[in-house]
Design a protein around this motif. Structure first.
Motif, mmCIF file in Angstrom:
data_model
loop_
_atom_site.group_PDB
_atom_site.id
_atom_site.type_symbol
_atom_site.label_atom_id
_atom_site.label_comp_id
_atom_site.label_asym_id
_atom_site.label_seq_id
_atom_site.Cartn_x
_atom_site.Cartn_y
_atom_site.Cartn_z
ATOM 1 N N THR A 18 0.829 -1.208 0.000
ATOM 2 C CA THR A 18 0.000 0.000 0.000
ATOM 3 C C THR A 18 0.866 1.263 0.000
ATOM 4 O O THR A 18 0.513 2.263 -0.635
ATOM 5 C CB THR A 18 -0.948 0.012 1.214
ATOM 6 N N GLY A 35 -4.398 3.376 3.069
ATOM 7 C CA GLY A 35 -3.148 2.653 3.263
ATOM 8 C C GLY A 35 -2.697 2.678 4.702
ATOM 9 O O GLY A 35 -2.285 1.652 5.259
ATOM 10 N N ILE A 40 -6.604 -4.734 3.682
ATOM 11 C CA ILE A 40 -6.781 -3.983 2.432
ATOM 12 C C ILE A 40 -8.224 -4.035 1.970
ATOM 13 O O ILE A 40 -8.816 -3.019 1.567
ATOM 14 C CB ILE A 40 -5.828 -4.523 1.347
#
Length: 384
Positions: A33, A255, A286
């Motif tokens: 990320t 992120g 995520i």
């Protein structure tokens, strides 16, 4: 050197080889990320992650103890069993890396060792209660826990910063991501590096070098820390791309939320000695950010593919581990172990050569997602 010494040396080398594959297979868990959002340049990201994996490997040995004595009866384990288990785990790791599937290196290792143990000594040699309590249950729960924490974190960060202009918000969270990504890398070292320490310790017990229940020696801890750090520095760009670009189009606030959730869950599991899959945690986090951000696009078909790989990792690596044991044991002695070692090296070279045609590199890892882990090249676009 005696034949047993040669076998032990091959087992240790192969175990460190697994640790190396674990490093590049799981780099994306910590840094995907941050690389996608631009918080860290790709090469800097993997270098930072490597250093922190090295440090994290020295901070705890609870997971190593689980692998060494909590899953199989050490008295039923021989060096050939350990070697066969490592062959099964490495081959599964390389297969999923090549396909760009972020599967669990931890479960590949455990599956390989369990499969080889069953092939050698039967199902009674496996401590099923420990396997369920410390591996399977955490594997089932961790993605949902991490995803829920990440989703809640995403909702909160967007709500708390809704009055901030987009550009300064993205910039601020990119800075925050540097810290959160570092925490995931440190946490990864405390959990994943321990697994190879446990396997080498198991081999030393099987060889009679250490007594049953012994802790990992200092040289084992150091060697495993260096191996996973080197693998991390190499960078598993195929898996980084799949995690960073394939699941969700991530912004910096997402992120940071994902990385913070992953670090919290991994560090908690390490404290309890759970052999957790950092891949499951990172993927769940995520996906959680995609659920938590209004209007975010989540590619659920990619997620389903990853979950399918998770479900078959333990049994698939167990089958390969069992087959490797039967081959080595059928040939017998040092020669049998040497044969499966040579097969493993040949297969590893074949995977590497195949992965270069075409290669995923730091230069193209952030290319637009077109449905494949391999980025579209200008030549491909002209041809289409």
């Amino acid at each position: 050197m005696t034949g047993n010494d040669v076998v032990l040396a091959l087992v240790v080398v192969t175990a460190l080889g697994f640790d190396f594959t674990n490093g590049f297979h799981d780099t994306g868990n910590a840094m995907a990320t941050s690389i996608v959002t631009g918080a860290l340049p790709p090469r800097v990201a993997v270098a930072v992650s490597a250093v922190l994996n090295l440090v994290g490997a020295f901070l705890s040995t609870a997971v190593a103890a689980t692998i060494a004595s909590g899953l199989v009866n050490s008295g039923d384990v021989t060096l050939t069993v350990v070697m066969a288990g490592l062959v099964g785990s490495i081959l599964w790791n390389l297969t999923t890396w090549y396909l760009g599937i972020p599967s669990s290196s931890s479960h590949a290792l455990i599956g390989g060792v369990v499969g080889a143990t069953i092939a050698a000594a039967g199902a009674d040699a496996v401590k099923w209660q420990g396997l369920v309590a410390k591996v399977i249950v955490p594997a089932a729960l961790s993605p949902f826990i991490a995803g829920s924490v990440a989703a809640l974190g995403t909702v909160l960060v967007y709500r708390l910063t809704r009055g901030v202009a987009d550009r300064p918000r993205q910039h601020g969270f990119r800075i925050g991501q540097v810290g959160s990504a570092c925490m995931v890398s440190l946490a990864h070292g405390t959990n994943d590096a321990q697994k190879t320490m446990g396997v080498i310790t198991l081999a030393l017990i099987a060889n009679g070098t250490l007594q049953s229940g012994a802790s990992a020696p200092t040289w084992v801890i150091t060697a495993c820390a260096l191996a996973i750090a080197l693998g991390t520095y190499i960078g598993g760009w195929r898996v980084i791309r799949a995690l960073g670009k394939g699941l969700v189009e991530i912004e910096a606030p997402q992120g940071m939320a994902a990385e913070s959730a992953s670090a919290a869950v991994i560090l908690s599991s390490t404290d309890f000695g759970y052999s957790l899959s950092t891949t499951h945690v990172a993927t769940g986090s995520i996906l959680g950010t995609g659920v938590g951000k209004k209007g975010a696009v989540v590619r659920w078909h990619i997620a389903h593919r990853m979950v399918a790989a998770w479900l078959i990792t333990l049994p698939a690596s167990a089958v390969v581990g069992a087959l490797a044991y039967w081959v080595a044991n059928g040939i017998g002695g040092t020669i049998g172990v040497a044969v499966i070692f040579v097969v493993l090296v040949a297969a590893s070279v074949a995977f590497f050569v195949a992965s270069r045609r075409p290669a995923v590199t730091p230069e193209n890892v952030n290319a637009a997602w077109t449905g494949s882990v391999v980025p579209t090249t200008p030549r491909d676009e002209v041809a289409s």
